[in-house]
Structures are given as C-alpha cells and as structure tokens.
Motif scaffolding. Structure first.
Motif: not given
Length: 325
Positions: A253-255, A284-287, A294-295
């Motif tokens: 949602q933030e992206l 925003k796909y790469q972000d 990271t998970y």
C-alpha cells in the motif's frame, strides 16, 4: 459670616484692636452691610492701614460686579443645541487635535489622503468583472440557442473496476511453429547421386535452425504484445507469516499498490498461506522485490495475458506461504 437679621453688638468690655485675620474674614460682610456700627468702624480702620485688605476688598467688589453682569447674559439657541448634542468619537478627536487650528495646506493634504484611500478600497473590493459582464450583456444582441457543457472525465486508477481473482496457472511452454511439409519429389538414382555432394555440413544446418527459432520467438512475442499484456505471478516462502504478512500488506500500500480482485489485499487462504492479487506502478516493482527479498527467495515469472494494463501499471499475483523447514 453674620446674617442681616442677626446684628450683634461688639462688646466694649476688654476692647482691643481687630486682628488682620478677623478683618479679612469680615470684608464680605462689610460690603454686604450686615455689620453693626462698631464692627463696621473697626473694619474700616483695618482697611485704612492694611494694603492686603484693600486689595481683597477691591477683588470682592469686582467679583460682585462680574456676577451681576453674568446673571444678565443670554445664551443663544444654537449654543444650547450644541451643548445638548451628545459628543461622538470624531468630534472629540477633532477637539483634542485642534483640527481648526491646523495650517490650511496640512488640512488639504489629509483630506486628499482620505479620498485616495477610499478610491483604492473601492477599486480593490468592488466586483468589477461582474459589473462589466452585466454591462456587456445588456448591449449584446446574441441569442443563445443551446449550451453544451463538456466535463473532463479524469480516469483515476482507484475508480476502475476491480480485477477478478485468478488462481495460479501452470507454465505453458512456448509453441514452436511446425515446419512446413515438403513436397516429395521422386528423383532418379542418377539425380540422387548427383545431389549428394551439395548437402551442407551439420553445423550449418544447426545454425540455420537456431536462427529460424529466434525469429519465430520474436514474431510470437511481438504478436503477443500487440494482442495482450503481461502478468507477474510467483510465490515466496518465509517464516513467521502471522507477523510478516501485515508488513508486506502495508509495504504494498505504501508503494501505491491496490487490490485487483474481489478479496482484500493479503487474503488468508489458509492458516499457512496468504494471497496477494494487486496492481502496482511499474517504477515501484524493483522496490517491492527488494523488500520481499529480505524475508525469503522471491520467484516471479512474467506471463503473457490477454488483459492489457494502463501504461506504467503492472499486475501481480503473489502467494506467500509459511516455510515448512
């Protein structure tokens, strides 16, 4: 001060000269004629030898004359009306500032400044545009038959209909076009023998097949782009899904991500699996992939799909599962 009807005789016993204090106090009674003869003579003797008493007696006489003249004064009606009129802030200010005594040039300058201030205020506050429109409309001879109002329809991403959820699909291999059937030609043995030396080496045949395959893939890709779009589909396995799942939803949602199906973003398919079907700005796909990395390991495949998304928007279906290790 003695009264006219109470005339008391001065006692002769122990007679002495009148003091200056008593003499000054009896001056008004002396002029009024209310003293007895002995006190009158005593005051006269005091006035003869006292310069202060003479001056005070003269002042009292002048005061009586002025009071008699003042009693005969007649006040005009305009002055009475001016006295009865209640004072305003402006009149009090004019009286306090002594405006009547100001130089004439200063008065004119102040009046001109006030006039300029009023004109500037009118020019600033007055709705001149409406006044001009009224004036122009009064002399216009145009007849309006119909008015058409055009409203721009701003297509917002949030107002588009939601996409329908799609279950995971199996990867389909690319279809290689089948070679065209070659016509069978019956050749004589002599012709066959003559044709054998012209057969190309195996490496040349393999290179030609690879080139034909690449051209076929390019044509297939160009035709798919012209006829449809793409869909990013994948899955990720991670630990502690109950804690990480809400974080993934919040990050999407933030992206700028929005749900693309009938279920909410981060739908709980099972206690160990969460389903995400959403759209996202392509920038925003790469972000997003960096955050998911990271998970756990992210496996996303770009599939061809008949639905075409708006420019700069991509659609993703991601399944987040609890790691069984």
């Amino acid at each position: 001060m003695a009264q006219q009807e109470d005339k008391l005789a001065l006692s002769k016993k122990g007679k002495r000269e009148m003091s200056p204090f008593i003499g000054h106090e009896l001056l008004y009674d002396y002029l009024s004629g209310v003293l007895d003869e002995e006190r009158k003579l005593a005051v006269e003797d005091h006035v003869k030898f006292s310069r202060d008493a003479q001056l005070d007696l003269n002042k009292i006489q002048n005061g009586e004359i002025y009071a008699k003249q003042l009693a005969s004064t007649i006040v005009s009606q305009p002055i009475i009306e001016q006295i009865n009129t209640p004072s305003t802030y402006l009149t009090v200010l004019m009286q306090k500032s002594n405006f009547d005594r100001w130089p004439q040039g200063l008065k004119w300058g102040l009046e001109a400044l006030v006039v300029v201030g009023v004109i500037v205020t009118l020019l600033t506050v007055a709705p001149w545009q409406k006044v001009l429109q009224i004036g122009m409309s009064g002399g216009s001879k145009e007849v309006v038959l119909s008015e058409v109002s055009k409203t721009e329809k701003v297509a917002q991403y949030e107002d588009k209909p939601q996409f329908v959820d799609e279950e995971p699909k199996t990867d389909k291999p690319l279809q290689v076009p089948k070679p065209m059937p070659t016509a069978e030609v019956k050749a004589s043995p002599a012709a066959t023998v003559a044709a054998k030396p012209s057969v190309a080496p195996a490496t040349t045949v393999a290179a030609a097949a690879a080139t034909a395959k690449k051209e076929a893939e390019k044509e297939d890709e160009s035709s798919s782009v012209a006829s449809g779009g793409f869909l990013y589909r994948g899955e990720i396995a991670l630990t502690n899904l109950s804690v990480v799942g809400p974080k993934i939803t919040e990050k999407i949602q933030e992206l700028g991500g929005r749900k693309a199906g009938s279920v909410e973003l981060g739908w709980q398919k099972s206690p160990t699996s969460t389903y995400y079907h959403f759209t996202l700005p392509e920038a925003k796909y790469q972000d997003l992939t960096t955050f998911l990395g990271t998970y756990g390991k992210v496996n996303l495949i770009k599939e061809k799909h008949p639905r075409v998304m708006p420019d700069g928007i991509i659609r993703l279906i991601i399944t987040v599962d609890e790691d069984k290790k």
